[in-house]
Design a protein around this motif. Structure first.
Motif, short mmCIF file in Angstrom:
data_model
loop_
_atom_site.label_atom_id
_atom_site.label_comp_id
_atom_site.label_asym_id
_atom_site.label_seq_id
_atom_site.Cartn_x
_atom_site.Cartn_y
_atom_site.Cartn_z
N CYS A 216 -22.20 -20.15 -45.34
CA CYS A 216 -22.42 -18.79 -45.15
C CYS A 216 -21.25 -18.14 -44.37
O CYS A 216 -21.33 -16.96 -44.12
N GLN B 85 -27.67 -21.82 -39.39
CA GLN B 85 -28.27 -20.52 -40.14
C GLN B 85 -28.47 -20.90 -41.48
O GLN B 85 -29.47 -20.41 -42.01
N CYS B 86 -27.80 -21.83 -42.03
CA CYS B 86 -27.68 -22.16 -43.63
C CYS B 86 -28.16 -23.62 -43.72
O CYS B 86 -28.31 -23.99 -44.92
N CYS C 227 -18.62 -22.49 -40.91
CA CYS C 227 -19.51 -22.90 -41.95
C CYS C 227 -18.95 -22.44 -43.53
O CYS C 227 -18.64 -21.29 -43.74
N CYS D 199 -24.77 -26.06 -40.06
CA CYS D 199 -24.81 -24.71 -39.62
C CYS D 199 -26.31 -24.56 -39.37
O CYS D 199 -27.21 -24.57 -40.22
ZN ZN Z 1 -23.93 -21.75 -42.64
#
Ligand code: ZN
Length: 300
Positions: free
Chosen positions: A282, A264-265, A279, A262
């Motif tokens: 998150c 983002q995280c 994911c 991911c």
């Molecule tokens: Zn994530």
């Protein structure tokens, strides 16, 4: 992993006619061929996983046929769609749209990283190098081409007062918005800081001069350029410089069953279900649209 709002600006080729405008007007055969020569000299011809960062429409993709999995990574979906049109039937190629400041891959994944003609769009080079060091396997090869500010034309322009920035100053110069030229010494230092060991250097495009390209057959110019690329180990005065690096970052190679993470995280992602990568960290969902893994924005 950073929120996309905090990331540096990215040069966006979405909707671009870059391919037809820049490469297919016939003027760039020389640049295309000398870059291939340098790439072949530096890149291991075979391997498991390779990523080209800023692969665009896949101009160089046929050079990677010795690899089992080839990621063509770009910010522009439009250019990747063009690559897909040419290569889509070949299961080795994986098309991924995303941001190079938050790359959607697990750490320690790639044996070979190639980046040609894209670093000049990087507002934050250390951040890009940091991401590449993270996704590199132990001892990975990283072939980087960058635009050098210390080229002969810039030196002459500076000497005759036609240009106000010094080609000898180490810091990058932004000559057009989101277009930078770099000093070779500065690039080497930033590579070291990120955990890459610069090794061989090749200078490329010695004869990027319109009158020469018009008067001398391309094959002759390519042969001449090829024969002197090795002088890049001692001095660099060309607009284009290749540098071969080895990753020194001590990290584990990625597990065989892990690939995407991911952006983002950082949580490793399972295979897509109904063309969606969910994911578990998150909760964000990333789409796969007509064979294109799209990490530019999550689904709402
Ligand atoms: Zn994530």
């Amino acid at each position: 992993m950073a929120n996309s709002a905090d990331l540096p600006p990215v040069c966006d080729y979405e909707g671009s006619d870059y391919r037809s405008r820049f490469w297919e007007s016939g003027e760039r055969a020389y640049e295309d061929q000398v870059e291939r020569v340098a790439l072949q000299r530096m890149m291991p011809p075979q391997g498991d996983t390779l990523i080209e960062v800023g692969a665009g429409f896949g101009r160089l993709a046929d050079e990677y046929r010795g690899y089992k999995r080839v990621v063509l990574f770009d910010y522009s979906r439009t250019l990747l769609r063009e690559a897909q049109e040419i290569l889509g039937d070949d299961p080795r190629y994986i098309f991924v749209a995303g941001n190079w400041y938050s790359m959607p891959f697990v750490s320690g994944l790639f044996e070979t990283i190639v980046q040609i003609r894209t670093l000049h769009h990087a507002a934050d080079v250390p951040a890009v190098f940091g991401q590449l060091a993270r996704i590199a396997r132990p001892s990975a090869t990283y072939v980087l081409e960058f635009a050098s500010k210390k080229n002969l034309k810039a030196i002459l322009r500076y000497a005759t007062g036609q240009q106000n920035w010094s080609p000898f100053a180490p810091e990058p110069v932004e000559f057009v918005e989101l277009n930078y030229d770099f000093h070779p010494r500065w690039i080497r230092q930033e590579l070291l800081n990120a955990g890459f060991e610069p090794q061989q250097m090749l200078t490329v495009s010695h004869f990027r001069i319109p009158i020469l390209k018009k008067m001398i057959p391309t094959s002759a110019l390519v042969a001449l350029d090829s024969s002197i690329q090795f002088t890049g180990n001692w001095w660099q005065f060309t607009p284009s410089v290749f540098v071969l690096n080895r990753s020194l970052v001590s990290q584990m190679a990625a597990d065989d069953d892990e690939f995407f993470a991911c952006p983002q995280c950082g949580t490793p992602l399972n295979s897509p279900v109904d063309n969606i990568l969910l994911c578990s960290g998150c909760g964000l969902r990333w789409p796969v649209v007509d064979g294109l893994y799209d990490f530019k924005e999550p689904l709402s």
